[in-house]
Design a protein around this motif. Structure first.
Motif, short mmCIF file in Angstrom:
data_model
loop_
_atom_site.label_atom_id
_atom_site.label_comp_id
_atom_site.label_asym_id
_atom_site.label_seq_id
_atom_site.Cartn_x
_atom_site.Cartn_y
_atom_site.Cartn_z
N ILE A 1 0.84 -1.20 0.00
CA ILE A 1 0.00 0.00 0.00
C ILE A 1 0.87 1.25 0.00
N CYS A 2 1.90 1.25 0.85
CA CYS A 2 2.77 2.43 0.95
C CYS A 2 3.62 2.62 -0.30
N ALA A 3 3.93 1.53 -0.97
CA ALA A 3 4.74 1.62 -2.19
C ALA A 3 4.00 2.34 -3.32
N LEU A 4 2.68 2.46 -3.19
CA LEU A 4 1.89 3.15 -4.22
C LEU A 4 2.06 4.66 -4.17
N ASP B 1 5.03 11.43 2.47
CA ASP B 1 5.09 11.06 3.88
C ASP B 1 3.75 10.63 4.45
N ASP B 2 2.63 11.06 3.80
CA ASP B 2 1.33 10.68 4.35
C ASP B 2 0.97 9.23 4.01
N GLN B 3 1.86 8.56 3.26
CA GLN B 3 1.69 7.14 3.01
C GLN B 3 3.08 6.52 2.89
N SER B 4 3.62 6.06 4.02
CA SER B 4 4.98 5.55 4.04
C SER B 4 5.20 4.70 5.28
N ARG B 5 6.18 3.81 5.18
CA ARG B 5 6.57 3.01 6.34
C ARG B 5 7.53 3.82 7.20
N GLN B 6 7.34 3.73 8.50
CA GLN B 6 8.17 4.44 9.46
C GLN B 6 9.16 3.47 10.12
N PRO B 7 10.15 3.99 10.85
CA PRO B 7 11.11 3.09 11.52
C PRO B 7 10.42 2.16 12.51
N ARG C 1 4.28 -5.62 32.64
CA ARG C 1 4.98 -4.94 31.57
C ARG C 1 4.55 -5.50 30.22
N THR C 2 4.67 -4.68 29.21
CA THR C 2 4.53 -5.17 27.85
C THR C 2 5.83 -4.88 27.11
N ASP C 3 6.35 -5.87 26.46
CA ASP C 3 7.56 -5.73 25.65
C ASP C 3 7.23 -6.22 24.26
N PHE C 4 7.35 -5.34 23.28
CA PHE C 4 6.98 -5.74 21.93
C PHE C 4 7.69 -4.89 20.89
N GLU C 5 7.75 -5.44 19.68
CA GLU C 5 8.27 -4.72 18.52
C GLU C 5 7.09 -4.10 17.80
N ARG C 6 7.23 -2.86 17.40
CA ARG C 6 6.16 -2.15 16.71
C ARG C 6 6.62 -1.71 15.32
N GLN C 7 5.94 -2.22 14.30
CA GLN C 7 6.11 -1.73 12.94
C GLN C 7 5.04 -0.66 12.70
N VAL C 8 5.39 0.40 11.97
CA VAL C 8 4.51 1.56 11.83
C VAL C 8 4.39 1.95 10.36
N TRP C 9 3.15 2.21 9.93
CA TRP C 9 2.88 2.72 8.59
C TRP C 9 1.93 3.92 8.68
N ASN C 10 2.23 4.98 7.93
CA ASN C 10 1.26 6.04 7.72
C ASN C 10 0.50 5.71 6.44
N VAL C 11 -0.81 5.72 6.53
CA VAL C 11 -1.63 5.29 5.39
C VAL C 11 -2.71 6.34 5.14
N ARG C 12 -2.90 6.67 3.87
CA ARG C 12 -4.05 7.49 3.47
C ARG C 12 -4.92 6.65 2.55
N PHE C 13 -6.16 6.45 2.95
CA PHE C 13 -7.10 5.62 2.19
C PHE C 13 -8.36 6.43 1.94
N GLN C 14 -8.62 6.71 0.67
CA GLN C 14 -9.72 7.59 0.31
C GLN C 14 -9.53 8.92 1.05
N MET D 1 -4.63 7.55 8.53
CA MET D 1 -4.52 6.72 9.73
C MET D 1 -3.07 6.32 9.96
N GLU D 2 -2.77 5.97 11.19
CA GLU D 2 -1.52 5.32 11.52
C GLU D 2 -1.84 3.86 11.79
N VAL D 3 -1.15 2.98 11.09
CA VAL D 3 -1.34 1.54 11.29
C VAL D 3 -0.10 0.99 11.95
N VAL D 4 -0.27 0.30 13.07
CA VAL D 4 0.87 -0.31 13.75
C VAL D 4 0.63 -1.80 13.88
#
Length: 315
Positions: free
Chosen positions: A26-29, A33-39, A128-141, A145-148
């Protein structure tokens, strides 16, 4: 203070890569910055409460998050009731270390039962919560939104619970866009609507209890009754996987049949199609049933379509 509106989706760890690949595509389309993968982030969160869970019972969560030696203190309170979604008040402050600064809570309209702050003398770290978070900024229509995607564990003295979920947080636009994007995802990856927060997971480890919504009077209107059975359905889904108990398949299906009585004809057909697929799972060996259920895309699609319809009725 911000109001956080998000749609949380549960998925089996086998489908994490498929979900990440879909979001990358989706982000590759777009190259903006409003549609991209974040660190990707490694997050540690310490949650605080009293031994008697006064904050949880009062409708508040208090935590410190550590991200790359930066510390953030967060308070979340229960917000308005949104069927199958999470709507909460949220306050955040950067703090110098991993020690709570309770003076900051002067900015928060605390729930009535917590306003005297007497509970503050009895705070302990409860999990505690310990987790890895992947983050994407997505614009749909027209929706931003931020998708994690979070993958890790909730850890407490009472045990450990796996975290494997997606969160779609509304940044701009309306919730219809969240649902439409989630449905597009659900056509590709088997996901299911989740109404259990990470804070509730930590509490659940201690008490081993599954929290059901309050049952309305039978004289309540059809939308109220539909919303009740919808949330019972979601609770049984989570409970079946948390408790690893295939026997909950029966009340899981019962809640769907009760819900069906209050749905329009097009959604009744969606539920009937789902029930036929669930029937086939009864032929699978019990040890494989939960894995089989987690692979059925129609479960999440039905949850999302019905959740979207219910929210439209109550808007």
């Amino acid at each position: 203070m911000a109001t956080e509106l998000e749609l949380k989706l549960m998925l089996h760890s086998d489908y994490l890569k498929s979900a990440s690949d879909f979001l990358d595509e989706i982000c590759a389309l777009s190259d903006t910055d409003d549609q991209s993968r974040q660190p990707t982030l490694a997050l540690m969160n310490a949650y605080f409460d009293t031994e008697n869970a006064d904050l949880m019972q009062g409708g508040m969560a208090l935590r410190i998050r550590a991200v790359n030696n930066t510390f953030i203190q967060t308070v979340k309170t229960r917000g308005s009731d949104r069927i199958g979604m999470h709507a909460r008040g949220e306050w955040e402050w950067f703090i110098p270390n991993d020690h709570l600064d309770l003076s900051l809570l002067a900015e928060v309209p605390l729930p009535d039962v917590l306003q005297d702050m007497s509970w503050s003398r009895e705070l302990i770290e409860v999990y505690r919560t310990d987790f890895e978070r992947q983050v994407w900024n997505v614009r749909f229509q027209a929706t931003t939104m931020e998708v994690v995607c979070d993958h890790g564990f909730v850890i407490s003295p009472y045990g450990k619970d796996a975290i494997c979920e997606l969160e779609l947080e509304l940044k701009e636009g309306n919730e219809a866009g969240l649902y439409q994007f989630a449905l597009q995802l659900a056509e590709r990856v088997p996901v299911q609507v989740s109404i259990v927060s990470k804070a509730q997971r930590g509490v659940r480890l201690k008490y081993g209890q599954i929290e059901f919504p309050n049952k309305p009077l039978q004289t309540a209107n059809t939308i109220v009754l539909a919303a009740y059975w919808y949330e019972v359905w979601l609770v049984y889904w989570e409970a079946m996987h948390f408790m690893e108990d295939e026997a909950l398949m029966q009340p899981f299906r019962h809640s769907i049949s009760q819900l069906k009585a209050y749905l329009p004809n097009d959604l009744v057909e969606v539920v009937n199609d789902l029930d036929r697929q669930l029937e086939s799972c009864l032929m699978v060996e019990e040890v494989m049933m939960l894995t089989k259920l987690a692979s059925i895309k129609q479960i999440g699609i039905a949850m999302l379509k019905i959740g979207q319809w219910l929210n439209q009725q109550t808007a």
